[in-house]
Design an enzyme around this catalytic site. Structure first.
Site, PDB file in Angstrom:
ATOM      1  N   LYS A  92       1.253  -1.278   0.304  1.00  0.00           N
ATOM      2  CA  LYS A  92      -0.152   0.170   0.184  1.00  0.00           C
ATOM      3  C   LYS A  92       1.067   1.565   0.272  1.00  0.00           C
ATOM      4  O   LYS A  92       2.266   1.605   0.090  1.00  0.00           O
ATOM      5  CB  LYS A  92      -0.608  -0.065   1.615  1.00  0.00           C
ATOM      6  N   GLY A 191     -20.617   7.234   4.257  1.00  0.00           N
ATOM      7  CA  GLY A 191     -19.259   7.407   3.512  1.00  0.00           C
ATOM      8  C   GLY A 191     -19.690   7.185   2.256  1.00  0.00           C
ATOM      9  O   GLY A 191     -20.042   5.786   1.814  1.00  0.00           O
ATOM     10  N   VAL A 192     -20.314   8.285   1.394  1.00  0.00           N
ATOM     11  CA  VAL A 192     -21.270   8.008  -0.068  1.00  0.00           C
ATOM     12  C   VAL A 192     -19.658   8.575  -1.370  1.00  0.00           C
ATOM     13  O   VAL A 192     -20.047   8.920  -2.238  1.00  0.00           O
ATOM     14  CB  VAL A 192     -21.819   8.827   0.405  1.00  0.00           C
ATOM     15  N   GLY A 193     -18.837   8.013  -0.826  1.00  0.00           N
ATOM     16  CA  GLY A 193     -17.381   8.101  -1.839  1.00  0.00           C
ATOM     17  C   GLY A 193     -18.405   6.970  -2.984  1.00  0.00           C
ATOM     18  O   GLY A 193     -19.700   6.925  -3.259  1.00  0.00           O
ATOM     19  N   VAL A 195     -17.380   3.963  -3.693  1.00  0.00           N
ATOM     20  CA  VAL A 195     -17.572   2.861  -3.676  1.00  0.00           C
ATOM     21  C   VAL A 195     -19.146   2.306  -2.699  1.00  0.00           C
ATOM     22  O   VAL A 195     -19.792   2.123  -2.431  1.00  0.00           O
ATOM     23  CB  VAL A 195     -16.456   1.723  -2.387  1.00  0.00           C
TER      24      VAL A 195
END
Length: 366
Positions: A92, A191-193, A195
Site C-alpha cells: 500500500k 461514506g458515500v464516495g 464505493v
C-alpha cells in the site's frame, strides 16, 4: 528515497519496532523537494507475488499517523489478496497532503518512486486518487493498474469493490437473520464516495431502507435526492437502531468510543481497517452478538479487478464471477468463527495466513 528493511535492529516504539511487529518486508519513504511530494510505500509480504495495493492521499495530522496507516493497510492487503485467491502480495502507499497538491509533475515523481522498486510494488487508486491520476503515474512506471479503458486498463475498480461488499453483506445477513434478502432492512452507509455510492445502488434495488452520512454535505444531498436515502448526522450514525452498519469511509470507526454505541446486528462495509484494535474490538463485536464481515475479505472486488488488469487477463464477466465468490468465502469464515468461538477477523486472518504459509513453506508471525 529512504528504504527501511525489516531485518534491521528493532527498538520498541520505533519505526523498526512497528514493521517488525507486523512483519513487513519494507517501508519506503519518498520525498521530492521540487514537487512537495511526501509519500510512504509499505511492502508487507511478497510470497504470493508482487505487493499490489492502492495509493491513497490524505492530509494526515502527523507523520506517525501516516506510518501507522500505511503499515496496517499493506498488511491488510496481504490478507485480502490471499483470501481472494490471487497470486499477489500485500502493499500500500500513502501520500501525505491535501489532494489539491496533485498535478502532473507531482504524480509522475511518485511514479518514478514506484518504478525504482523494480516491480516489488504495484499501485492503483484508493482514497482521493482517480484513474486520471494513474495515467500520470503510468508515464513513469508500468507497475500501475486501474487505468482508464481507453488506455487499455480496466477502469475504475469501485463498482467491483462495491459488488463484493454487497455479496459479503448478503452473506452476513444470511448468518444473522437466516435469509440473505436485504429487502426492508435498515442499513446505515457511512461514506458515500465511489464505493459507497455504488453499494447504495445495490441496496436500493433490493428495497432496503438506507441511512447515509458523510463529511461532505453536497454528496449527501445528491445521493439522497436520487435514491431516497435518509441523511443522518455523522456523529449519530453509531447510536441509531439499524440492521446493518456499513462503514465505507476511512478506517478505525469501530473503536473504544463507538463500539458500545452500535445498535446493529451486522457490520459489513467497504472501508479498510474498520477495527481500530482488531483483537480487542473484534472480540467485543462477537460478545455483543454482532456478525462482522471482515473488511479485507468483502472489499476485495477492487483488487480482483486490478489484479486481472495487471496480469493482462481482464474479462469483466470473469472478474464479477470471481468477486461473487466472496459470498461463499464470507459464509465459510463466519461458520469457522462460530464453530471455534473466535472473532471473524481472527478466523479470516488464519485462513489467509494458511495459504501464504503453504505457498511459501514458511511459518508466519504476523
Amino acid at each position: 528515497m529512504l528504504e527501511i528493511n525489516a531485518t534491521e535492529t528493532v527498538q520498541e516504539g520505533s519505526i523498526f519496532g512497528q514493521i517488525s511487529t507486523m512483519d513487513h518486508e519494507q517501508l519506503v519513504v519518498c520525498h521530492d523537494q521540487a514537487t512537495g511530494l511526501k509519500a510512504l510505500i509499505g511492502i508487507h509480504n511478497t510470497i504470493l507475488g508482487p505487493a499490489l495495493g492502492g495509493t491513497r492521499m490524505w492530509p494526515y495530522a502527523t507523520e506517525a499517523e501516516a506510518i501507522t496507516d500505511v503499515l496496517r493497510l499493506s498488511r491488510g492487503m496481504s490478507f485480502k489478496n490471499s483470501l481472494a485467491g490471487l497470486n499477489l502480495g500485500g502493499g500500500k502507499a500513502v501520500i501525505i497532503g491535501d489532494p489539491k497538491l496533485k498535478n502532473e509533475a507531482f504524480l509522475r515523481r511518485f511514479g518514478r518512486f514506484v518504478e525504482s522498486l523494480g516491480g516489488r510494488y504495484v499501485t492503483a487508486e484508493d482514497v482521493n486518487m482517480k484513474t486520471s491520476d494513474m495515467e500520470y503515474i503510468a508515464m513513469e512506471t508500468r507497475h500501475v493498474t486501474g487505468l482508464p479503458q481507453i488506455k487499455g486498463g480496466a477502469g475504475d475498480p469501485s463498482p467491483v469493490t462495491a459488488f463484493g461488499v454487497y455479496m459479503g453483506m448478503k452473506a452476513a445477513a444470511k448468518k444473522a437473520f437466516g435469509s440473505d434478502s436485504l429487502n426492508g432492512k435498515k442499513i446505515g452507509v457511512q461514506g458515500v464516495g465511489q464505493v459507497g455510492k455504488y453499494l447504495i445502488d445495490y441496496l436500493v434495488k433490493e428495497g432496503a431502507e438506507i441511512l447515509i452520512t458523510d463529511i461532505f454535505e453536497e454528496k449527501l444531498k445528491e445521493i439522497a435526492k436520487t435514491t431516497g436515502a435518509t441523511v443522518v448526522d455523522p456523529n449519530m450514525i453509531y447510536d441509531l437502531p439499524m440492521d446493518i452498519y456499513a462503514p465505507c469511509a476511512l478506517g478505525a470507526t469501530i473503536n473504544d468510543q463507538t463500539v458500545d454505541r452500535l445498535k446493529c446486528a451486522v457490520v459489513a462495509g467497504g472501508a479498510n481497517n474498520q477495527l481500530k484494535d482488531e483483537a480487542k474490538h473484534g472480540k467485543i463485536l462477537m460478545e455483543k452478538g454482532i456478525v462482522y464481515a471482515p473488511d479485507f475479505l468483502i472489499n476485495a472486488g477492487g483488487v480482483i479487478n486490478v489484479g486481472a488488469e495487471y496480469y493482462g487477463d481482464y474479462h469483466k464477466e470473469t472478474v464479477f464471477s470471481q468477486t461473487e465468490k466472496i459470498y461463499d468465502t464470507c459464509l465459510t469464515i463466519l461458520e469457522k468463527s462460530e464453530k471455534e468461538t473466535i472473532p471473524a477477523q481472527q478466523a479470516a486472518i488464519e485462513v489467509a495466513k494458511a495459504r501464504i504459509e503453504a505457498i511459501g513453506r514458511v511459518k508466519l508471525s504476523f
